[in-house]
Design a protein around this motif. Structure first.
Motif, PDB file in Angstrom:
ATOM      1  N   ARG A  86       2.420 -10.247   5.480  1.00 25.96           N
ATOM      2  CA  ARG A  86       1.740  -9.708   3.973  1.00 25.96           C
ATOM      3  C   ARG A  86       3.367  -9.278   3.582  1.00 25.96           C
ATOM      4  O   ARG A  86       3.867  -8.675   3.767  1.00 25.96           O
ATOM      5  CB  ARG A  86       0.613  -9.234   3.934  1.00 25.96           C
ATOM      6  N   SER A  87       3.168  -9.512   2.019  1.00 28.18           N
ATOM      7  CA  SER A  87       4.759  -8.815   1.670  1.00 28.18           C
ATOM      8  C   SER A  87       3.482  -6.954   1.123  1.00 28.18           C
ATOM      9  O   SER A  87       2.489  -6.771   1.153  1.00 28.18           O
ATOM     10  CB  SER A  87       4.754  -9.434  -0.292  1.00 28.18           C
ATOM     11  N   TYR A  88       5.116  -6.153   1.784  1.00 26.71           N
ATOM     12  CA  TYR A  88       4.314  -4.583   1.146  1.00 26.71           C
ATOM     13  C   TYR A  88       4.255  -4.846   0.150  1.00 26.71           C
ATOM     14  O   TYR A  88       3.462  -3.667  -0.404  1.00 26.71           O
ATOM     15  CB  TYR A  88       6.037  -4.230   1.592  1.00 26.71           C
ATOM     16  N   TRP A  89       4.764  -4.893  -1.066  1.00 24.90           N
ATOM     17  CA  TRP A  89       4.752  -5.275  -2.521  1.00 24.90           C
ATOM     18  C   TRP A  89       3.214  -5.409  -2.789  1.00 24.90           C
ATOM     19  O   TRP A  89       2.528  -4.757  -3.594  1.00 24.90           O
ATOM     20  CB  TRP A  89       5.670  -5.733  -2.989  1.00 24.90           C
ATOM     21  N   ARG A  90       2.919  -6.524  -2.605  1.00 23.30           N
ATOM     22  CA  ARG A  90       1.746  -7.004  -2.859  1.00 23.30           C
ATOM     23  C   ARG A  90       0.366  -5.848  -2.467  1.00 23.30           C
ATOM     24  O   ARG A  90       0.177  -5.843  -2.705  1.00 23.30           O
ATOM     25  CB  ARG A  90       0.883  -8.334  -2.136  1.00 23.30           C
ATOM     26  N   TYR A  91       1.260  -5.866  -0.829  1.00 21.51           N
ATOM     27  CA  TYR A  91       0.141  -4.327  -0.244  1.00 21.51           C
ATOM     28  C   TYR A  91      -0.389  -2.791  -0.697  1.00 21.51           C
ATOM     29  O   TYR A  91      -1.382  -2.641  -1.565  1.00 21.51           O
ATOM     30  CB  TYR A  91      -0.097  -3.934   0.773  1.00 21.51           C
TER      31      TYR A  91
ATOM     32  N   ARG B  42       0.804  -2.937  -4.510  1.00 22.24           N
ATOM     33  CA  ARG B  42       0.291  -3.090  -5.758  1.00 22.24           C
ATOM     34  C   ARG B  42      -1.709  -3.267  -5.518  1.00 22.24           C
ATOM     35  O   ARG B  42      -2.285  -2.118  -6.085  1.00 22.24           O
ATOM     36  CB  ARG B  42      -0.101  -4.645  -6.172  1.00 22.24           C
ATOM     37  N   ARG B  43      -2.348  -3.542  -4.611  1.00 23.75           N
ATOM     38  CA  ARG B  43      -3.771  -3.553  -4.201  1.00 23.75           C
ATOM     39  C   ARG B  43      -3.625  -1.896  -4.156  1.00 23.75           C
ATOM     40  O   ARG B  43      -5.246  -1.849  -4.146  1.00 23.75           O
ATOM     41  CB  ARG B  43      -3.779  -4.618  -3.043  1.00 23.75           C
TER      42      ARG B  43
END
Length: 200
Positions: A53-58, A60-61
């Motif tokens: 999983r993308s760190y930036w997606r984490y 952002r969430r």
């Protein structure tokens, strides 16, 4: 932190048992325990690769919080939104921005998923709103014999608020069909030969 500082920190953590060596597939943790995980395929083929999983997606969430309905995706079977009874839309809500946003999202997701219809509960909103459309592109994607057997015809985008259904021809016809909320499955579903959908 410099290389020397990182090395000292690593030795200090190892001395206190905070850092363990990286294991390869099949190796066991000292003292028993489970096998190590890896992003490569295991030799026995029983487990798949680890999902990255993308760190930036984490982040952002974490910052934005969980998404609010209407979702940009279709809820899948088991979601509580699909089990709840959808409420009728109040007359005061008809011209409101929330309903307009819901309709826009319904149409957007329906067209992106290339499906014929989508309801508000499928996007997590427990309201009686339905969008349907069978454009020429989807019509042409079906084999001619299938179109003929199912008596398919194209129809433009229609949005129903508080729809009601009236059976015009009660003979049953059964064809395989799918549902976006049960992604990846088809079933033969009996349907009435002709119905009329109307909204007050």
């Amino acid at each position: 932190m410099g290389q020397l500082g990182a090395g000292l920190l690593l030795r200090w953590l190892r001395a206190r048992g905070c850092v363990r060596p990286v294991l390869q597939w099949g190796e066991r943790v000292a003292g028993g325990g489970a096998r190590a995980c890896s992003s490569s395929h295991p030799p026995d083929g029983l487990e798949g690769p680890a999902r990255r999983r993308s760190y930036w997606r984490y982040v952002r969430r974490l910052v934005q919080g969980a998404p609010e309905p209407p979702y940009p995706r279709v809820c899948q079977v088991g979601d509580p939104a699909l089990r709840a009874v959808a409420a009728p839309v109040e007359p005061a809500q008809l011209a409101g921005p929330e309903l307009q946003q819901l309709v826009q999202r319904l149409v957007q997701v329906m067209r992106r998923r290339r499906c014929v219809g989508l309801s508000a509960p499928q996007l997590g909103v427990p309201l009686q709103v339905l969008a349907v459309e069978f454009p020429e592109a989807l019509f042409r994607a079906c084999a001619p014999r299938v179109r003929e057997a199912r008596q398919m015809e194209t129809f433009p985008l229609r949005v129903f608020v508080n729809p009601s259904l009236r059976v015009l021809d009660s003979r049953l016809v059964t064809f395989p069909e799918g549902c976006e909320s049960i992604s990846g499955f088809l079933a033969c579903v009996p349907r009435f030969q002709a119905v009329q959908i109307s909204a007050p």
